[in-house]
Design a protein around this motif. Structure first.
Motif, PDB file in Angstrom:
ATOM      1  N   ASP A 132       0.821  -1.222   0.000  1.00 13.87           N
ATOM      2  CA  ASP A 132       0.000   0.000   0.000  1.00 13.87           C
ATOM      3  C   ASP A 132       0.853   1.269   0.000  1.00 13.87           C
ATOM      4  O   ASP A 132       0.319   2.374   0.032  1.00 13.87           O
ATOM      5  CB  ASP A 132      -0.980   0.009   1.170  1.00 13.87           C
ATOM      6  N   GLY A 133       2.161   1.122  -0.049  1.00 14.97           N
ATOM      7  CA  GLY A 133       3.052   2.268  -0.118  1.00 14.97           C
ATOM      8  C   GLY A 133       3.358   2.914   1.225  1.00 14.97           C
ATOM      9  O   GLY A 133       4.102   3.886   1.284  1.00 14.97           O
ATOM     10  N   VAL A 134       2.788   2.374   2.295  1.00 11.14           N
ATOM     11  CA  VAL A 134       3.016   2.921   3.633  1.00 11.14           C
ATOM     12  C   VAL A 134       3.444   1.776   4.539  1.00 11.14           C
ATOM     13  O   VAL A 134       2.689   0.825   4.746  1.00 11.14           O
ATOM     14  CB  VAL A 134       1.735   3.568   4.210  1.00 11.14           C
ATOM     15  N   LEU A 135       4.657   1.856   5.059  1.00  7.29           N
ATOM     16  CA  LEU A 135       5.166   0.829   5.966  1.00  7.29           C
ATOM     17  C   LEU A 135       5.103   1.367   7.388  1.00  7.29           C
ATOM     18  O   LEU A 135       5.934   2.164   7.805  1.00  7.29           O
ATOM     19  CB  LEU A 135       6.598   0.433   5.603  1.00  7.29           C
ATOM     20  N   ARG A 136       4.067   0.953   8.100  1.00  8.15           N
ATOM     21  CA  ARG A 136       3.870   1.415   9.471  1.00  8.15           C
ATOM     22  C   ARG A 136       4.704   0.573  10.434  1.00  8.15           C
ATOM     23  O   ARG A 136       4.999  -0.591  10.160  1.00  8.15           O
ATOM     24  CB  ARG A 136       2.396   1.329   9.849  1.00  8.15           C
TER      25      ARG A 136
ATOM     26  N   LEU B  55      -4.705  -2.713  -2.318  1.00  8.63           N
ATOM     27  CA  LEU B  55      -3.458  -3.166  -2.944  1.00  8.63           C
ATOM     28  C   LEU B  55      -2.878  -4.376  -2.205  1.00  8.63           C
ATOM     29  O   LEU B  55      -2.357  -5.302  -2.829  1.00  8.63           O
ATOM     30  CB  LEU B  55      -2.441  -2.033  -3.003  1.00  8.63           C
ATOM     31  N   GLU B  56      -2.970  -4.375  -0.889  1.00  6.51           N
ATOM     32  CA  GLU B  56      -2.520  -5.525  -0.111  1.00  6.51           C
ATOM     33  C   GLU B  56      -3.380  -6.744  -0.434  1.00  6.51           C
ATOM     34  O   GLU B  56      -2.867  -7.851  -0.614  1.00  6.51           O
ATOM     35  CB  GLU B  56      -2.595  -5.226   1.388  1.00  6.51           C
ATOM     36  N   ASP B  57      -4.671  -6.530  -0.509  1.00  2.00           N
ATOM     37  CA  ASP B  57      -5.609  -7.591  -0.848  1.00  2.00           C
ATOM     38  C   ASP B  57      -5.257  -8.194  -2.201  1.00  2.00           C
ATOM     39  O   ASP B  57      -5.236  -9.416  -2.368  1.00  2.00           O
ATOM     40  CB  ASP B  57      -7.031  -7.017  -0.867  1.00  2.00           C
ATOM     41  N   ASN B  58      -4.953  -7.347  -3.167  1.00  2.00           N
ATOM     42  CA  ASN B  58      -4.609  -7.802  -4.510  1.00  2.00           C
ATOM     43  C   ASN B  58      -3.321  -8.615  -4.504  1.00  2.00           C
ATOM     44  O   ASN B  58      -3.223  -9.637  -5.193  1.00  2.00           O
ATOM     45  CB  ASN B  58      -4.494  -6.614  -5.463  1.00  2.00           C
ATOM     46  N   VAL B  59      -2.329  -8.185  -3.742  1.00  2.00           N
ATOM     47  CA  VAL B  59      -1.063  -8.913  -3.691  1.00  2.00           C
ATOM     48  C   VAL B  59      -1.263 -10.297  -3.071  1.00  2.00           C
ATOM     49  O   VAL B  59      -0.736 -11.296  -3.568  1.00  2.00           O
ATOM     50  CB  VAL B  59       0.026  -8.114  -2.923  1.00  2.00           C
ATOM     51  N   VAL B  60      -2.045 -10.377  -2.002  1.00  2.00           N
ATOM     52  CA  VAL B  60      -2.318 -11.682  -1.388  1.00  2.00           C
ATOM     53  C   VAL B  60      -3.065 -12.573  -2.365  1.00  2.00           C
ATOM     54  O   VAL B  60      -2.776 -13.772  -2.474  1.00  2.00           O
ATOM     55  CB  VAL B  60      -3.084 -11.533  -0.052  1.00  2.00           C
ATOM     56  N   TRP B  61      -4.008 -12.013  -3.107  1.00  2.00           N
ATOM     57  CA  TRP B  61      -4.726 -12.779  -4.123  1.00  2.00           C
ATOM     58  C   TRP B  61      -3.752 -13.331  -5.171  1.00  2.00           C
ATOM     59  O   TRP B  61      -3.804 -14.514  -5.511  1.00  2.00           O
ATOM     60  CB  TRP B  61      -5.786 -11.891  -4.790  1.00  2.00           C
ATOM     61  N   ARG B  62      -2.846 -12.494  -5.670  1.00  2.00           N
ATOM     62  CA  ARG B  62      -1.887 -12.928  -6.688  1.00  2.00           C
ATOM     63  C   ARG B  62      -0.953 -14.002  -6.149  1.00  2.00           C
ATOM     64  O   ARG B  62      -0.674 -15.000  -6.827  1.00  2.00           O
ATOM     65  CB  ARG B  62      -1.097 -11.730  -7.218  1.00  2.00           C
ATOM     66  N   ILE B  63      -0.449 -13.813  -4.933  1.00  2.00           N
ATOM     67  CA  ILE B  63       0.437 -14.810  -4.328  1.00  2.00           C
ATOM     68  C   ILE B  63      -0.310 -16.128  -4.146  1.00  2.00           C
ATOM     69  O   ILE B  63       0.216 -17.201  -4.449  1.00  2.00           O
ATOM     70  CB  ILE B  63       1.012 -14.296  -2.987  1.00  2.00           C
ATOM     71  N   SER B  64      -1.543 -16.048  -3.664  1.00  2.90           N
ATOM     72  CA  SER B  64      -2.351 -17.256  -3.467  1.00  2.90           C
ATOM     73  C   SER B  64      -2.530 -18.020  -4.775  1.00  2.90           C
ATOM     74  O   SER B  64      -2.399 -19.251  -4.814  1.00  2.90           O
ATOM     75  CB  SER B  64      -3.725 -16.894  -2.902  1.00  2.90           C
ATOM     76  N   GLU B  65      -2.858 -17.300  -5.828  1.00  4.72           N
ATOM     77  CA  GLU B  65      -3.033 -17.935  -7.137  1.00  4.72           C
ATOM     78  C   GLU B  65      -1.746 -18.630  -7.580  1.00  4.72           C
ATOM     79  O   GLU B  65      -1.782 -19.761  -8.047  1.00  4.72           O
ATOM     80  CB  GLU B  65      -3.443 -16.894  -8.183  1.00  4.72           C
ATOM     81  N   LEU B  66      -0.616 -17.950  -7.431  1.00  9.22           N
ATOM     82  CA  LEU B  66       0.660 -18.527  -7.842  1.00  9.22           C
ATOM     83  C   LEU B  66       1.048 -19.731  -6.984  1.00  9.22           C
ATOM     84  O   LEU B  66       1.754 -20.627  -7.452  1.00  9.22           O
ATOM     85  CB  LEU B  66       1.758 -17.463  -7.805  1.00  9.22           C
ATOM     86  N   LEU B  67       0.600 -19.755  -5.741  1.00 10.67           N
ATOM     87  CA  LEU B  67       0.871 -20.893  -4.859  1.00 10.67           C
ATOM     88  C   LEU B  67      -0.100 -22.049  -5.096  1.00 10.67           C
ATOM     89  O   LEU B  67       0.068 -23.127  -4.531  1.00 10.67           O
ATOM     90  CB  LEU B  67       0.783 -20.464  -3.386  1.00 10.67           C
ATOM     91  N   GLY B  68      -1.135 -21.814  -5.900  1.00  9.59           N
ATOM     92  CA  GLY B  68      -2.119 -22.848  -6.151  1.00  9.59           C
ATOM     93  C   GLY B  68      -3.161 -22.964  -5.059  1.00  9.59           C
ATOM     94  O   GLY B  68      -3.876 -23.965  -4.969  1.00  9.59           O
ATOM     95  N   VAL B  69      -3.271 -21.934  -4.221  1.00  9.72           N
ATOM     96  CA  VAL B  69      -4.284 -21.904  -3.160  1.00  9.72           C
ATOM     97  C   VAL B  69      -5.564 -21.347  -3.766  1.00  9.72           C
ATOM     98  O   VAL B  69      -5.553 -20.253  -4.330  1.00  9.72           O
ATOM     99  CB  VAL B  69      -3.808 -21.025  -1.975  1.00  9.72           C
ATOM    100  N   ASP B  70      -6.644 -22.108  -3.661  1.00 11.63           N
ATOM    101  CA  ASP B  70      -7.875 -21.651  -4.306  1.00 11.63           C
ATOM    102  C   ASP B  70      -8.528 -20.497  -3.552  1.00 11.63           C
ATOM    103  O   ASP B  70      -8.217 -20.228  -2.395  1.00 11.63           O
ATOM    104  CB  ASP B  70      -8.856 -22.801  -4.561  1.00 11.63           C
ATOM    105  N   GLY B  71      -9.415 -19.832  -4.254  1.00  9.97           N
ATOM    106  CA  GLY B  71     -10.070 -18.642  -3.717  1.00  9.97           C
ATOM    107  C   GLY B  71     -10.837 -18.903  -2.433  1.00  9.97           C
ATOM    108  O   GLY B  71     -10.878 -18.059  -1.544  1.00  9.97           O
ATOM    109  N   ARG B  72     -11.435 -20.062  -2.343  1.00 12.83           N
ATOM    110  CA  ARG B  72     -12.195 -20.407  -1.136  1.00 12.83           C
ATOM    111  C   ARG B  72     -11.288 -20.432   0.103  1.00 12.83           C
ATOM    112  O   ARG B  72     -11.626 -19.885   1.140  1.00 12.83           O
ATOM    113  CB  ARG B  72     -12.866 -21.758  -1.341  1.00 12.83           C
TER     114      ARG B  72
END
Length: 160
Positions: free
Chosen positions: A45-49, A124-141
């Protein structure tokens, strides 16, 4: 389950050759790959807290069972690897090949813990986790289930 993940990560790290660009960690070291992906998520998200950084470090220490000196080396190597990477596949392919599905789902749960560590879920964080999950073969459910589990746990912590 966590012991199998830890044993796998540690065993691969022992056999890997050191890489000039990432210090003591080879490009195919699963510890480096997992940590680089985690770092990528907290920066999405561009902000590292500070709270995100603290949770990131705590999760890396916990999942790898390492001391402070080794933690610092791994974090620096992961940051460098993430900054040099052109895509996420470089990291996810290593994890996908070496982890059982339940361990990959657990990893996605860890990513959600990082997303919610600052109290909000940025798109943006949500999208990155979605992309990583897809690449790992973890389904959406499973991805959504892990998100809901972490969200519920974090809301429970905030209430208690």
């Amino acid at each position: 389950m966590f012991d199998r993940l830890l044993n796998f990560l540690n065993s691969l790290g022992e056999d890997s050759q050191a890489n000039r660009s990432t210090g003591d960690y080879a490009d195919n070291d699963p510890r480096l790959c997992a940590t680089a992906l985690m770092y990528h998520v907290i920066r999405a998200d561009g902000v590292l807290r500070e709270v995100e950084k603290e949770r990131f470090e705590a999760l890396v220490r916990q999942e790898n069972n390492i001391d402070s000196a080794e933690l610092d080396k791994l974090l620096e190597a992961a940051k460098l690897a993430d900054n040099e990477a052109i895509d996420l596949y470089k990291f996810t392919s290593v994890l996908r090949m070496g982890l059982e599905m339940e361990d990959r789902v657990h990893f996605v749960e860890l990513l959600w813990e990082l997303v919610y560590s600052d109290g909000e879920r940025h798109e943006l964080e949500d999208n990155v986790v979605w992309r990583i999950s897809e690449l790992l073969g973890v389904d959406g459910r499973d991805r959504v289930s892990m998100r809901q589990r972490v969200q519920s746990r974090m809301e429970g912590d905030a209430d208690g």
